[in-house]
Design a protein around this motif. Structure first.
Motif, PDB file in Angstrom:
ATOM      1  N   GLY A  65       0.837  -1.199   0.000  1.00  0.00           N
ATOM      2  CA  GLY A  65       0.000   0.000   0.000  1.00  0.00           C
ATOM      3  C   GLY A  65       0.864   1.237   0.000  1.00  0.00           C
ATOM      4  O   GLY A  65       2.086   1.165   0.115  1.00  0.00           O
ATOM      5  N   GLY A  66       0.226   2.364  -0.133  1.00  0.00           N
ATOM      6  CA  GLY A  66       0.971   3.612  -0.146  1.00  0.00           C
ATOM      7  C   GLY A  66       0.051   4.795   0.053  1.00  0.00           C
ATOM      8  O   GLY A  66      -1.172   4.673   0.010  1.00  0.00           O
ATOM      9  N   SER A  67       0.653   5.945   0.274  1.00  0.00           N
ATOM     10  CA  SER A  67      -0.119   7.168   0.465  1.00  0.00           C
ATOM     11  C   SER A  67       0.710   8.358   0.011  1.00  0.00           C
ATOM     12  O   SER A  67       1.944   8.287  -0.072  1.00  0.00           O
ATOM     13  CB  SER A  67      -0.516   7.334   1.933  1.00  0.00           C
ATOM     14  N   ILE A  68      -0.002   9.443  -0.297  1.00  0.00           N
ATOM     15  CA  ILE A  68       0.668  10.668  -0.691  1.00  0.00           C
ATOM     16  C   ILE A  68      -0.113  11.835  -0.101  1.00  0.00           C
ATOM     17  O   ILE A  68      -1.335  11.891  -0.196  1.00  0.00           O
ATOM     18  CB  ILE A  68       0.767  10.773  -2.236  1.00  0.00           C
ATOM     19  N   GLY A  69       0.599  12.742   0.560  1.00  0.00           N
ATOM     20  CA  GLY A  69      -0.051  13.880   1.191  1.00  0.00           C
ATOM     21  C   GLY A  69       0.793  14.444   2.311  1.00  0.00           C
ATOM     22  O   GLY A  69       1.719  13.788   2.802  1.00  0.00           O
ATOM     23  N   ASP A  70       0.489  15.672   2.717  1.00  0.00           N
ATOM     24  CA  ASP A  70       1.227  16.347   3.789  1.00  0.00           C
ATOM     25  C   ASP A  70       2.719  16.402   3.507  1.00  0.00           C
ATOM     26  O   ASP A  70       3.548  16.281   4.415  1.00  0.00           O
ATOM     27  CB  ASP A  70       0.977  15.662   5.137  1.00  0.00           C
ATOM     28  N   GLY A  71       3.078  16.547   2.232  1.00  0.00           N
ATOM     29  CA  GLY A  71       4.483  16.673   1.872  1.00  0.00           C
ATOM     30  C   GLY A  71       5.275  15.384   1.911  1.00  0.00           C
ATOM     31  O   GLY A  71       6.503  15.412   1.837  1.00  0.00           O
ATOM     32  N   ARG A  72       4.590  14.243   1.989  1.00  0.00           N
ATOM     33  CA  ARG A  72       5.292  12.962   2.075  1.00  0.00           C
ATOM     34  C   ARG A  72       4.629  11.931   1.171  1.00  0.00           C
ATOM     35  O   ARG A  72       3.427  11.974   0.915  1.00  0.00           O
ATOM     36  CB  ARG A  72       5.307  12.447   3.515  1.00  0.00           C
ATOM     37  N   ILE A  73       5.439  11.012   0.687  1.00  0.00           N
ATOM     38  CA  ILE A  73       4.948   9.869  -0.084  1.00  0.00           C
ATOM     39  C   ILE A  73       5.479   8.611   0.594  1.00  0.00           C
ATOM     40  O   ILE A  73       6.678   8.507   0.875  1.00  0.00           O
ATOM     41  CB  ILE A  73       5.450   9.910  -1.532  1.00  0.00           C
ATOM     42  N   SER A  74       4.603   7.672   0.884  1.00  0.00           N
ATOM     43  CA  SER A  74       5.048   6.433   1.517  1.00  0.00           C
ATOM     44  C   SER A  74       4.573   5.243   0.702  1.00  0.00           C
ATOM     45  O   SER A  74       3.540   5.297   0.027  1.00  0.00           O
ATOM     46  CB  SER A  74       4.514   6.335   2.953  1.00  0.00           C
ATOM     47  N   LYS A  75       5.339   4.169   0.765  1.00  0.00           N
ATOM     48  CA  LYS A  75       4.990   2.961   0.025  1.00  0.00           C
ATOM     49  C   LYS A  75       5.526   1.738   0.745  1.00  0.00           C
ATOM     50  O   LYS A  75       6.658   1.736   1.233  1.00  0.00           O
ATOM     51  CB  LYS A  75       5.560   3.021  -1.394  1.00  0.00           C
ATOM     52  N   VAL A  76       4.700   0.704   0.829  1.00  0.00           N
ATOM     53  CA  VAL A  76       5.111  -0.600   1.347  1.00  0.00           C
ATOM     54  C   VAL A  76       4.800  -1.615   0.269  1.00  0.00           C
ATOM     55  O   VAL A  76       3.665  -1.691  -0.227  1.00  0.00           O
ATOM     56  CB  VAL A  76       4.366  -0.969   2.645  1.00  0.00           C
ATOM     57  N   THR A  77       5.783  -2.403  -0.130  1.00  0.00           N
ATOM     58  CA  THR A  77       5.576  -3.421  -1.154  1.00  0.00           C
ATOM     59  C   THR A  77       6.721  -4.425  -1.101  1.00  0.00           C
ATOM     60  O   THR A  77       7.581  -4.344  -0.215  1.00  0.00           O
ATOM     61  CB  THR A  77       5.470  -2.784  -2.548  1.00  0.00           C
ATOM     62  N   THR A  78       6.746  -5.361  -2.019  1.00  0.00           N
ATOM     63  CA  THR A  78       7.818  -6.350  -2.070  1.00  0.00           C
ATOM     64  C   THR A  78       8.555  -6.243  -3.391  1.00  0.00           C
ATOM     65  O   THR A  78       8.000  -5.804  -4.399  1.00  0.00           O
ATOM     66  CB  THR A  78       7.263  -7.780  -1.918  1.00  0.00           C
TER      67      THR A  78
END
Length: 206
Positions: A65-78
């Motif tokens: 999963g992942g998210s984008i917002g508040d000046g940050r982008i995050s991602k978790v995957t394999t």
């Protein structure tokens, strides 16, 4: 003889026409006083990078999963790896010119042969995460988490202005998805990024 009301209306019309002509003569409404060109971030840096799990593909955590917002982008995957002990590296490259309304970046995550990296951290602009897990005979995957921080760009002005960010993710050299956040009428589609190549290099450690 024109009334005072008629003269006022004509004066107002003349002023309005003059302002319209002046506005059309400018290259952009953003050049008017009080306006600014709201652009996407000029910089995207690795804030966090860690491996969460490693081993046989059918045994590694399958959450993604992942998210984008508040000046940050995050991602978790394999990502597929040569072994569970393989160190990972991540680097960011900007692929849009400075000052672009739509800032585009390429994030490249690579799994290396065991021994290519020896410690977690950031080296030479690349974030590297490694482990001492043993390798198996099955197809191996490593689950990782990456957090990127946006910086720079021009702030919004008096009126809204189209802007955004688009990030193409590559794993072991292959296009592996895209994250984007844009305002209309910009197109945040990632279809054209599968074969994109970096044009403007950008520092990644931060």
């Amino acid at each position: 003889m024109p009334s005072l009301s008629d003269r006022s209306k004509r004066a107002t019309l003349v002023v309005a026409l003059a302002l319209l002509v002046a506005a059309l003569a400018l290259p952009s409404v953003n050049t008017l006083p009080g306006f600014s060109d709201h652009t996407g971030p000029s910089d995207l840096r690795v804030a966090e990078f860690e491996r969460l799990d490693a081993g046989c593909a059918d045994a590694v955590g399958d959450y993604a999963g992942g998210s984008i917002g508040d000046g940050r982008i995050s991602k978790v995957t394999t990502v597929r790896a040569p072994s569970a002990a393989a160190p990972l590296s991540v680097r960011v490259e900007r692929t849009s010119p400075p000052g672009a309304d739509l800032s585009t970046f390429a994030v490249r995550v690579d799994a290396h042969e065991a021994g290519a990296g020896s410690a977690s951290g950031t080296t030479g602009g690349n974030a590297v995460a490694s482990t001492e897990s043993g390798a198996g005979s099955c197809p191996t995957e490593i689950q990782y988490r990456a957090v990127l921080k946006m910086r720079g760009g021009s702030p919004e002005g008096l009126l809204p202005d189209a802007h955004g960010i688009r990030v193409a993710w590559y794993e072991n050299g292959r296009f592996w998805g895209c994250s984007s956040s844009v305002t209309s009428p910009l197109n945040g589609s990632c279809a054209a990024l599968a074969d994109s190549r970096p044009v403007w290099a950008n520092a990644t450690a931060g």
